[in-house]
Design an enzyme around this catalytic site. Structure first.
Site, short mmCIF file in Angstrom:
data_model
loop_
_atom_site.label_atom_id
_atom_site.label_comp_id
_atom_site.label_asym_id
_atom_site.label_seq_id
_atom_site.Cartn_x
_atom_site.Cartn_y
_atom_site.Cartn_z
CG ASN A 10 -1.73 1.24 1.39
OD1 ASN A 10 -1.76 2.08 0.49
ND2 ASN A 10 -2.42 1.38 2.51
CE LYS A 12 -0.16 3.12 4.82
NZ LYS A 12 -0.10 3.19 6.28
CG HIS A 98 -5.87 1.85 5.23
ND1 HIS A 98 -5.43 2.76 6.17
CD2 HIS A 98 -4.86 0.98 5.03
CE1 HIS A 98 -4.19 2.44 6.52
NE2 HIS A 98 -3.82 1.36 5.84
CD GLU A 100 -2.90 5.38 6.81
OE1 GLU A 100 -2.90 5.49 5.57
OE2 GLU A 100 -1.97 4.87 7.46
CD GLU A 170 -3.46 -2.47 7.24
OE1 GLU A 170 -2.47 -2.80 6.58
OE2 GLU A 170 -3.95 -1.33 7.18
N GLY A 176 2.49 2.31 10.86
CA GLY A 176 3.43 3.42 10.75
C GLY A 176 4.14 3.77 12.05
CB SER A 215 5.26 -1.80 12.07
OG SER A 215 4.84 -0.47 12.34
P1 13P Z 1 3.06 0.43 7.71
O1 13P Z 1 3.58 -0.86 7.11
O2 13P Z 1 3.78 1.63 7.20
O3 13P Z 1 2.96 0.33 9.19
O4 13P Z 1 1.55 0.60 7.16
C1 13P Z 1 0.68 -0.47 7.23
C2 13P Z 1 -0.54 -0.15 6.46
O5 13P Z 1 -1.31 0.71 6.83
C3 13P Z 1 -0.78 -0.90 5.22
O6 13P Z 1 -2.05 -0.65 4.72
#
Ligand code: 13P
Length: 254
Positions: A10, A12, A98, A100, A170, A176, A215
């Site tokens: 992803n 982002k 997601h 976010e 997740e 992150g 992560s």
């Molecule tokens: P990170 O791997 O940067 O922690 O992000 C995970 C994520 O949100 C994947 O969709």
């Protein structure tokens, strides 16, 4: 039960035309001849078509996914992108729900379930993200939160829809932050998710791919992926570095 793992990147809101080209070139240069998992990349909308071309030119078996989709089919929805459009430019997958988007853009369970349905209606495989916040875990509410998120799609679309879907667990506190869930924490929730699908249909649950995200790095992917109910990962930051992403792909089991 053997399930083919998936390692999905992803991206982002990262990248540029030049960076995307470098990243795909670097991934292609060392892509395994017999990958142990399906590999997916999810760039921002505006780059989907270009990344599709880069992957095709590089002749690597990497599928394309989007990071979001509109719940509506078509019409006066300024700024939105439909499932049919994603299919049209070569997507096979789309991330829905997601955290976010849930937290930053007010997406609730009914909306996420409608996005899930819209994706499937056009032949895309939704990657349904679920996961609790830290306060919810600390309050012992992880199963309750994940159930609510999962049930919205199960109830709208039926368990049969999960034969053509992927779930990504997740935990928000692991995204992150550099603090991944331990393999045991991940496995415990993955087993719970599979059980919840299995209460409606055991065969579909046994075949469903459940990815872990939060992560994941080259250094921890192996121990996460050896858990029996962890069928790969949804990778954020580490998917932007070819070496890391390929090492994560190599850690996936078939
Ligand atoms: P990170 O791997 O940067 O922690 O992000 C995970 C994520 O949100 C994947 O969709």
């Amino acid at each position: 039960m053997s399930r083919t793992s998936i390692v999905a990147g992803n991206w982002k809101m990262h990248g540029s035309r030049a960076e995307n080209a470098s990243l795909i070139e670097a991934i292609a240069a060392q892509f395994p001849s017999t990958p142990q998992a399906e590999c997916v990349v999810c760039p921002p909308f505006v780059y989907l078509q270009e990344v599709a071309r880069l992957v095709r030119d590089a002749e690597i078996p990497v599928a394309l996914g989007a990071q979001d989709v509109c719940a509506e089919g078509q019409g006066a929805y300024t700024g939105e992108v439909s499932a049919a459009m994603l299919k049209d430019v070569g997507c096979g997958y789309v991330i829905v729900g997601h955290s976010e988007r849930r937290m930053g853009y007010g997406e609730d369970d009914p909306l996420v379930a409608r996005k899930f349905a819209a994706a499937q209606a056009k032949g895309l495989i939704p990657i349904l993200c679920v996961g609790e916040q830290l306060s919810e875990r600390e309050a012992g509410r992880t199963h309750e939160v994940v159930s609510r998120q999962l049930d919205a799609a199960l109830e709208l679309c039926g368990v049969e829809a999960f034969a053509r879907a992927v779930v990504a667990y997740e935990p928000c506190w692991a995204i992150g932050t550099g603090h991944n869930a331990t393999p045991e924490q991940a496995e415990e929730v993955h087993r719970f998710i599979r059980g919840r699908i299995g209460a409606r249909n055991a065969k579909i649950a046994a075949e469903a791919r459940i990815l872990y995200g939060g992560s994941v790095k080259a250094g921890n992917a192996g121990e996460l992926f050896t858990q029996p109910d962890v069928d790969g990962g949804l990778i954020g930051g580490a998917s932007l570095k070819a070496d890391e992403f390929l090492a994560i792909l190599a850690a996936a089991r078939r």
